[in-house]
Design a protein around this motif. Structure first.
Motif: not given
Length: 348
Positions: A169, A171, A193, A228-229, A232-233, A236
């Motif tokens: 990811v 950012l 993750s 992937r989700s 991302y979580t 964050l």
């Protein structure tokens, strides 16, 4: 009586013998091509049909040659057959033969297997079927898309390795936080993750922000979307929980903010699991159902074929007392392979 016998031997015996050979040969070929257990997949059905068609054409020519007709008449019949075949080939679309040749080439290069994640131009999904004319993929929206082999052969194909793939990811963060702090938090987020061997790269030093890319190894490739989700979580959560603002210094808002005020969402309260709530299914189980089913069938067939080949090697060297048991086991494996080959695929 002798005259009739001589007439039969001279004129009709060759045709009779030819018809017998054609009948026996075609039936034997049909049994070997369509009932044999030497073929691991239904994808070989079409080439077997083509071979059977070629044998039937050869049988027709042999029958014409053996007919008790003058050579000029036989030549005219053969020319007529040739004209019919030429007309069929002439009226057939060239794209059919192009896709057929491309499909044969892909059988040798093996760019992907059934169940693999692939990205081809704007298409992303899992392979569900590999045919001689096209390949079918199941996309993230559960759609089935057939892509012609001739189109595939001229484009780069990105395939996720079954042994593991990299999930990442990107950012952008401000210059006010040291990169070592960011890198440490991003690695922890990747590990949280479920990814392995995480690493962070700085992609760009912009005018107002630094672009980071966190990467991690995913071993269970079939859960790529969920991984992937989760990444991302996790990114964050780790950045927000450590007071890292995920906006560049160029961030603007229409409302007035107090000095030093940061834009951070409040931490959500952990939700207590209820016994009545059903277990949440993974997105991949719903989106790539056909691809997963095809991959499991293909994997099981490969395992059964490997077992059968190993038993066939043992059969050649086994004692006479053990051969019946080994042969029975081989026949049982062959029946299981046949059942897998005949497993109906979902049609939509």
């Amino acid at each position: 009586m002798d005259y009739l016998l001589d007439l039969f031997v001279k004129h009709w015996l060759p045709l009779t013998v030819t018809l017998m050979f054609v009948f026996v040969g075609l039936n034997l070929a049909k049994r070997l091509l369509f009932n044999s257990q030497k073929f691991p997949s239904n994808e070989h059905l079409f080439p077997r049909q083509l071979l059977m068609l070629a044998l039937m054409l050869a049988a027709i020519i042999a029958i014409v040659v053996s007919l008790p007709l003058p050579s000029e008449t036989q030549s005219e019949i053969l020319k007529l057959i040739g004209l019919l075949l030429s007309g069929i080939l002439a009226f057939a679309s060239t794209s059919v033969f192009t896709n057929l040749a491309a499909g044969a080439m892909m059988r040798f290069t093996h760019p992907f297997r059934t169940g693999d994640f692939v990205r081809i131009d704007q298409y992303f999904g899992r392979i569900t079927e590999r045919g001689l004319f096209d390949c079918e993929i199941q996309t993230e929206t559960r759609e089935l898309i057939s892509l012609p082999n001739a189109w595939l052969i001229g484009r780069p194909i990105s395939t996720a390795r079954s042994s593991g793939t990299i999930v990442s990811v990107n950012l952008s963060l401000g210059y006010d936080i040291h990169h070592s702090t960011i890198e440490d938090l991003l690695k922890k987020a990747a590990i949280d993750s479920g990814l392995e061997d995480p690493f962070v790269h700085i992609q760009e030093l912009g005018d107002y922000s630094v672009t980071y890319k966190v990467n991690g190894l995913l071993k269970d490739v079939k859960n790529l979307l969920t991984a992937r989700s989760k990444l991302y979580t996790s990114v964050l959560d780790f950045l927000h929980n450590n007071d890292v603002e995920i906006v560049s210094p160029a961030f603007m808002n229409q409302r007035r903010l107090a000095d030093g005020q940061r834009i951070l969402p409040q931490a959500a309260q952990p939700k207590q699991a209820s016994k009545r709530e059903p277990k949440q299914a993974l997105a991949e189980d719903i989106v790539f159902d056909k691809a997963e089913n095809a991959a499991q069938i293909e994997k099981r067939k490969e395992e059964l074929i490997a077992q059968r080949e190993e038993l066939e090697k043992q059969l050649d060297e086994a004692d006479k007392e053990l051969k019946p048991a080994l042969q029975e086991h081989i026949n049982m494996l062959a029946e299981q392979i046949t059942l897998l080959e005949q497993t109906p695929q979902e049609k939509e």
